[in-house]
Write a protein that holds these residues in place. Structure first.
Motif, PDB file in Angstrom:
ATOM      1  N   LEU A 118       0.817  -1.219   0.000  1.00 36.57           N
ATOM      2  CA  LEU A 118       0.000   0.000   0.000  1.00 36.57           C
ATOM      3  C   LEU A 118       0.853   1.273   0.000  1.00 36.57           C
ATOM      4  N   ARG A 119       2.015   1.226   0.610  1.00 41.81           N
ATOM      5  CA  ARG A 119       2.877   2.420   0.671  1.00 41.81           C
ATOM      6  C   ARG A 119       3.752   2.580  -0.569  1.00 41.81           C
ATOM      7  N   ASN A 120       4.097   1.459  -1.211  1.00 40.67           N
ATOM      8  CA  ASN A 120       5.006   1.482  -2.369  1.00 40.67           C
ATOM      9  C   ASN A 120       4.340   0.861  -3.591  1.00 40.67           C
ATOM     10  N   THR A 121       3.106   1.228  -3.811  1.00 46.89           N
ATOM     11  CA  THR A 121       2.321   0.610  -4.886  1.00 46.89           C
ATOM     12  C   THR A 121       3.029   0.692  -6.229  1.00 46.89           C
ATOM     13  N   ALA A 122       3.566   1.840  -6.572  1.00 47.09           N
ATOM     14  CA  ALA A 122       4.200   2.023  -7.888  1.00 47.09           C
ATOM     15  C   ALA A 122       5.353   1.049  -8.099  1.00 47.09           C
ATOM     16  N   SER A 123       6.107   0.756  -7.055  1.00 45.80           N
ATOM     17  CA  SER A 123       7.219  -0.192  -7.180  1.00 45.80           C
ATOM     18  C   SER A 123       6.705  -1.588  -7.504  1.00 45.80           C
ATOM     19  N   TRP A 133      -5.648  -3.782 -14.804  1.00 39.67           N
ATOM     20  CA  TRP A 133      -5.618  -2.784 -13.726  1.00 39.67           C
ATOM     21  C   TRP A 133      -4.506  -3.052 -12.712  1.00 39.67           C
ATOM     22  N   PRO A 134      -3.255  -2.960 -13.136  1.00 37.47           N
ATOM     23  CA  PRO A 134      -2.137  -3.309 -12.251  1.00 37.47           C
ATOM     24  C   PRO A 134      -2.085  -2.507 -10.945  1.00 37.47           C
ATOM     25  N   THR A 135      -2.361  -1.218 -11.001  1.00 42.75           N
ATOM     26  CA  THR A 135      -2.309  -0.424  -9.768  1.00 42.75           C
ATOM     27  C   THR A 135      -3.371  -0.889  -8.785  1.00 42.75           C
ATOM     28  N   GLN A 136      -4.581  -1.071  -9.273  1.00 42.12           N
ATOM     29  CA  GLN A 136      -5.671  -1.537  -8.413  1.00 42.12           C
ATOM     30  C   GLN A 136      -5.402  -2.950  -7.911  1.00 42.12           C
ATOM     31  N   THR A 137      -4.754  -3.754  -8.736  1.00 39.27           N
ATOM     32  CA  THR A 137      -4.416  -5.123  -8.335  1.00 39.27           C
ATOM     33  C   THR A 137      -3.421  -5.111  -7.180  1.00 39.27           C
ATOM     34  N   VAL A 138      -2.411  -4.251  -7.266  1.00 38.84           N
ATOM     35  CA  VAL A 138      -1.425  -4.164  -6.183  1.00 38.84           C
ATOM     36  C   VAL A 138      -2.090  -3.660  -4.904  1.00 38.84           C
ATOM     37  N   ILE A 139      -2.949  -2.677  -5.025  1.00 42.10           N
ATOM     38  CA  ILE A 139      -3.672  -2.181  -3.848  1.00 42.10           C
ATOM     39  C   ILE A 139      -4.526  -3.305  -3.260  1.00 42.10           C
ATOM     40  N   ALA A 140      -5.201  -4.050  -4.116  1.00 38.20           N
ATOM     41  CA  ALA A 140      -6.039  -5.169  -3.645  1.00 38.20           C
ATOM     42  C   ALA A 140      -5.187  -6.230  -2.952  1.00 38.20           C
ATOM     43  N   THR A 141      -3.988  -6.497  -3.481  1.00 40.55           N
ATOM     44  CA  THR A 141      -3.138  -7.493  -2.826  1.00 40.55           C
ATOM     45  C   THR A 141      -2.707  -7.011  -1.451  1.00 40.55           C
ATOM     46  N   GLY A 142      -2.423  -5.716  -1.319  1.00 33.34           N
ATOM     47  CA  GLY A 142      -2.064  -5.171  -0.011  1.00 33.34           C
ATOM     48  C   GLY A 142      -3.205  -5.309   0.977  1.00 33.34           C
ATOM     49  N   VAL A 143      -4.409  -5.009   0.529  1.00 33.98           N
ATOM     50  CA  VAL A 143      -5.583  -5.142   1.399  1.00 33.98           C
ATOM     51  C   VAL A 143      -5.790  -6.608   1.773  1.00 33.98           C
ATOM     52  N   CYS A 144      -5.638  -7.515   0.799  1.00 33.24           N
ATOM     53  CA  CYS A 144      -5.785  -8.954   1.079  1.00 33.24           C
ATOM     54  C   CYS A 144      -4.759  -9.417   2.118  1.00 33.24           C
ATOM     55  N   GLU A 145      -3.544  -8.928   2.007  1.00 35.37           N
ATOM     56  CA  GLU A 145      -2.510  -9.305   2.979  1.00 35.37           C
ATOM     57  C   GLU A 145      -2.858  -8.820   4.382  1.00 35.37           C
ATOM     58  N   LEU A 146      -3.333  -7.585   4.483  1.00 35.66           N
ATOM     59  CA  LEU A 146      -3.707  -7.050   5.795  1.00 35.66           C
ATOM     60  C   LEU A 146      -4.900  -7.805   6.385  1.00 35.66           C
ATOM     61  N   ASP A 181      12.455 -11.103 -15.747  1.00 37.68           N
ATOM     62  CA  ASP A 181      12.562  -9.850 -16.493  1.00 37.68           C
ATOM     63  C   ASP A 181      13.557  -8.880 -15.848  1.00 37.68           C
ATOM     64  N   HIS A 182      14.166  -9.304 -14.750  1.00 32.36           N
ATOM     65  CA  HIS A 182      15.156  -8.486 -14.039  1.00 32.36           C
ATOM     66  C   HIS A 182      14.629  -7.081 -13.759  1.00 32.36           C
ATOM     67  N   VAL A 183      13.410  -7.025 -13.238  1.00 33.58           N
ATOM     68  CA  VAL A 183      12.750  -5.749 -12.965  1.00 33.58           C
ATOM     69  C   VAL A 183      13.432  -5.055 -11.787  1.00 33.58           C
ATOM     70  N   ALA A 184      13.812  -3.799 -12.000  1.00 33.34           N
ATOM     71  CA  ALA A 184      14.433  -3.014 -10.931  1.00 33.34           C
ATOM     72  C   ALA A 184      13.346  -2.419 -10.044  1.00 33.34           C
ATOM     73  N   ILE A 185      13.521  -2.528  -8.763  1.00 35.52           N
ATOM     74  CA  ILE A 185      12.617  -1.929  -7.780  1.00 35.52           C
ATOM     75  C   ILE A 185      13.424  -0.866  -7.043  1.00 35.52           C
ATOM     76  N   ASP A 186      12.910   0.350  -7.054  1.00 34.14           N
ATOM     77  CA  ASP A 186      13.606   1.480  -6.430  1.00 34.14           C
ATOM     78  C   ASP A 186      15.047   1.589  -6.933  1.00 34.14           C
ATOM     79  N   GLY A 187      15.221   1.345  -8.239  1.00 35.41           N
ATOM     80  CA  GLY A 187      16.529   1.478  -8.856  1.00 35.41           C
ATOM     81  C   GLY A 187      17.475   0.309  -8.627  1.00 35.41           C
ATOM     82  N   ARG A 188      17.007  -0.713  -7.910  1.00 35.14           N
ATOM     83  CA  ARG A 188      17.879  -1.867  -7.609  1.00 35.14           C
ATOM     84  C   ARG A 188      17.366  -3.118  -8.319  1.00 35.14           C
ATOM     85  N   ARG A 189      18.299  -3.787  -8.947  1.00 31.87           N
ATOM     86  CA  ARG A 189      17.980  -5.095  -9.526  1.00 31.87           C
ATOM     87  C   ARG A 189      18.458  -6.151  -8.544  1.00 31.87           C
TER      88      ARG A 189
END
Length: 144
Positions: A31-36, A47-60, A96-104
């Motif tokens: 929920l705090r780092n959705t874009a990452s 709907w990737p953004t909504q999906t990430v938000i939904a996963t955060g809610v599901c985890e909580l 896909d070696h996706v970088a998160i916050d500039g780090r791979r």
């Protein structure tokens, strides 16, 4: 010989609290780092953004429900299904070696992470009281 029930229940309780804490932290991160996290959502997921938000809610919600006696079994099943459903994102992140916050993150992170996903499935089912394996081959409701 299977461990005595009190020992098994102490183990289950400790693992339950630990898993709830893991999902609480993961939910907060989602929920705090959705874009990452959006970066690792597979392209075929709508709907990737909504999906990430939904996963955060599901985890909580899963973390809270796991600590509830009434909802514990359902939470274990749903968190196990959740771990299966998010596996494609973990695969994309790795391959896909996706970088998160500039780090791979290299394979020293990804290989254990991918291999650990089935353990998360077991962990949720065990903590939810759905299974007793490997401590018992099958649940015997008379001894529960």
């Amino acid at each position: 010989m299977p461990p005595e029930r009190p020992l098994l229940e102490r183990l289950r309780t400790g693992l339950r609290w630990t898993l709830a804490a893991v999902y609480l932290v993961a939910g907060i991160f989602h929920l705090r780092n959705t874009a990452s996290f959006v970066r690792i959502v597979p392209d075929w997921v709508p709907w990737p953004t909504q999906t990430v938000i939904a996963t955060g809610v599901c985890e909580l919600l899963g973390a809270a429900a796991l600590l509830s006696v009434r909802l514990r079994r359902l939470a274990g099943i749903m968190l196990a299904l959740y771990a299966v459903c998010v596996y494609p994102a973990n695969i994309k992140h790795a391959f896909d070696h996706v970088a998160i916050d500039g780090r791979r993150l290299g394979w020293a992170y990804h290989a254990p992470r991918l291999a650990f996903q089935p353990v998360l499935v077991w962990w949720a089912l065990f903590c939810g009281g759905v299974i007793d394996w490997p401590f018992r081959g099958r649940r015997n409701d008379e001894n529960v």
